[in-house]
Scaffold this motif. Structure first.
Motif, mmCIF file in Angstrom:
data_model
loop_
_atom_site.group_PDB
_atom_site.id
_atom_site.type_symbol
_atom_site.label_atom_id
_atom_site.label_comp_id
_atom_site.label_asym_id
_atom_site.label_seq_id
_atom_site.Cartn_x
_atom_site.Cartn_y
_atom_site.Cartn_z
ATOM 1 N N UNK A 134 0.834 -1.205 0.000
ATOM 2 C CA UNK A 134 0.000 0.000 0.000
ATOM 3 C C UNK A 134 0.868 1.255 0.000
ATOM 4 N N UNK A 135 1.956 1.223 0.761
ATOM 5 C CA UNK A 135 2.873 2.362 0.772
ATOM 6 C C UNK A 135 3.508 2.556 -0.601
ATOM 7 N N UNK A 136 3.927 1.468 -1.236
ATOM 8 C CA UNK A 136 4.485 1.581 -2.601
ATOM 9 C C UNK A 136 3.467 2.220 -3.541
ATOM 10 N N UNK A 137 2.218 1.810 -3.400
ATOM 11 C CA UNK A 137 1.185 2.393 -4.265
ATOM 12 C C UNK A 137 0.978 3.868 -3.938
ATOM 13 N N UNK A 138 1.033 4.216 -2.672
ATOM 14 C CA UNK A 138 0.861 5.622 -2.278
ATOM 15 C C UNK A 138 2.011 6.491 -2.763
ATOM 16 N N UNK A 139 3.169 5.896 -2.984
ATOM 17 C CA UNK A 139 4.338 6.650 -3.441
ATOM 18 C C UNK A 139 4.398 6.797 -4.963
ATOM 19 N N UNK A 140 3.397 6.306 -5.651
ATOM 20 C CA UNK A 140 3.384 6.396 -7.118
ATOM 21 C C UNK A 140 3.483 7.840 -7.579
ATOM 22 N N UNK A 141 2.765 8.735 -6.933
ATOM 23 C CA UNK A 141 2.817 10.147 -7.313
ATOM 24 C C UNK A 141 4.222 10.715 -7.191
ATOM 25 N N UNK A 142 4.913 10.392 -6.091
ATOM 26 C CA UNK A 142 6.285 10.859 -5.910
ATOM 27 C C UNK A 142 7.216 10.257 -6.954
ATOM 28 N N UNK A 143 7.021 8.983 -7.251
ATOM 29 C CA UNK A 143 7.836 8.332 -8.267
ATOM 30 C C UNK A 143 7.641 8.991 -9.633
ATOM 31 N N UNK A 144 6.410 9.290 -9.949
ATOM 32 C CA UNK A 144 6.122 9.949 -11.230
ATOM 33 C C UNK A 144 6.818 11.305 -11.309
ATOM 34 N N UNK A 145 6.758 12.070 -10.244
ATOM 35 C CA UNK A 145 7.411 13.375 -10.230
ATOM 36 C C UNK A 145 8.925 13.228 -10.355
ATOM 37 N N UNK A 155 -0.005 18.299 -3.543
ATOM 38 C CA UNK A 155 -0.966 17.718 -4.488
ATOM 39 C C UNK A 155 -0.468 16.363 -4.993
ATOM 40 N N UNK A 156 0.832 16.257 -5.204
ATOM 41 C CA UNK A 156 1.425 14.993 -5.627
ATOM 42 C C UNK A 156 1.173 13.923 -4.573
ATOM 43 N N UNK A 157 1.363 14.276 -3.313
ATOM 44 C CA UNK A 157 1.125 13.323 -2.233
ATOM 45 C C UNK A 157 -0.334 12.881 -2.211
ATOM 46 N N UNK A 158 -1.247 13.837 -2.347
ATOM 47 C CA UNK A 158 -2.673 13.491 -2.361
ATOM 48 C C UNK A 158 -3.014 12.604 -3.543
ATOM 49 N N UNK A 159 -2.449 12.917 -4.708
ATOM 50 C CA UNK A 159 -2.737 12.087 -5.881
ATOM 51 C C UNK A 159 -2.173 10.685 -5.688
ATOM 52 N N UNK A 160 -1.038 10.575 -5.000
ATOM 53 C CA UNK A 160 -0.481 9.257 -4.711
ATOM 54 C C UNK A 160 -1.407 8.429 -3.841
ATOM 55 N N UNK A 161 -2.003 9.057 -2.840
ATOM 56 C CA UNK A 161 -2.953 8.329 -1.993
ATOM 57 C C UNK A 161 -4.208 7.942 -2.771
ATOM 58 N N UNK A 162 -4.654 8.811 -3.665
ATOM 59 C CA UNK A 162 -5.806 8.477 -4.507
ATOM 60 C C UNK A 162 -5.463 7.317 -5.441
ATOM 61 N N UNK A 163 -4.271 7.352 -6.019
ATOM 62 C CA UNK A 163 -3.827 6.256 -6.879
ATOM 63 C C UNK A 163 -3.706 4.957 -6.081
ATOM 64 N N UNK A 164 -3.211 5.050 -4.862
ATOM 65 C CA UNK A 164 -3.102 3.863 -4.009
ATOM 66 C C UNK A 164 -4.484 3.284 -3.724
ATOM 67 N N UNK A 165 -5.437 4.146 -3.443
ATOM 68 C CA UNK A 165 -6.807 3.679 -3.209
ATOM 69 C C UNK A 165 -7.383 2.988 -4.426
ATOM 70 N N UNK A 166 -7.173 3.586 -5.600
ATOM 71 C CA UNK A 166 -7.667 2.978 -6.841
ATOM 72 C C UNK A 166 -6.965 1.651 -7.109
#
Length: 179
Positions: A134-145, A155-166
């Motif tokens: 779940x943490x890896x998924x939440x870090x997707x936004x940071x990885x993308x940046x 906003x990147x952090x929030x999008x990462x949590x949204x991506x993790x949820x999805x």
């Protein structure tokens, strides 16, 4: 100005300056795909699965076979797009870009081995593996940046949590439909 130069030398915002946008996208895609499928393989596991070694083998098999399938699909797609066989150098690039699929399973496999050997409680091993994914998924936004050479924002952090949820929802859908 000097502070900014020093900070930029210490903190690298890009994983590899030579990484093309297409390769960055391929690696992010593999990272997301690997996390989803390994999480889906992890969710239905029980402590009994750890003691028989089944959990570690299942997650390792999921990660490796998904990586091989991903590269195979890319090779076939390349042949259709270009009309010619993929070069050895291009194949190595495809393997490198698909490697994040394998890395998704490494820590969970180690945790499941530790739980199976009773070095840590089995339930703890499963919860740590799920939390890690779940943490890896939440870090997707940071990885993308990072791969796009941009600084991470709130906003990147929030999008990462949204991506993790999805991604977690997709994993749970796979579990529900596949088990």
């Amino acid at each position: 100005m000097q502070d900014r130069l020093m900070r930029d030398r210490i903190i690298r915002y890009r994983a590899d300056p030579a990484l093309s946008r297409e390769q960055a996208a391929a690696r992010i895609s593999a990272y997301v795909y690997g996390n989803i499928l390994v999480f889906a393989a992890t969710v239905p596991l029980t402590v009994d699965n750890l003691h028989h070694g089944h959990a570690a083998l299942l997650v390792l098999g999921t990660a490796v076979s998904t990586c091989v399938a991903h590269v195979f699909a890319d090779v076939v797609g390349h042949n259709v797009r270009s009309g010619e066989a993929m070069s050895r150098a291009h194949l190595w690039h495809e393997l490198r870009d698909a490697f994040p699929i394998v890395t998704s399973g490494l820590i969970p496999v180690l945790l499941f081995v530790a739980g199976g050997q009773e070095w840590i409680p089995g339930r703890t091993a499963i919860l740590l593996a799920e939390g890690y994914l779940l943490l890896r998924m939440a870090l997707i936004g940071l990885l993308m940046e990072r791969l796009r050479s941009k600084r991470a924002s709130f906003r990147t952090m929030l999008s990462g949590f949204a991506l993790a949820g999805a991604a977690a929802a997709i994993s749970l859908l796979k579990v529900a439909l596949g088990h």
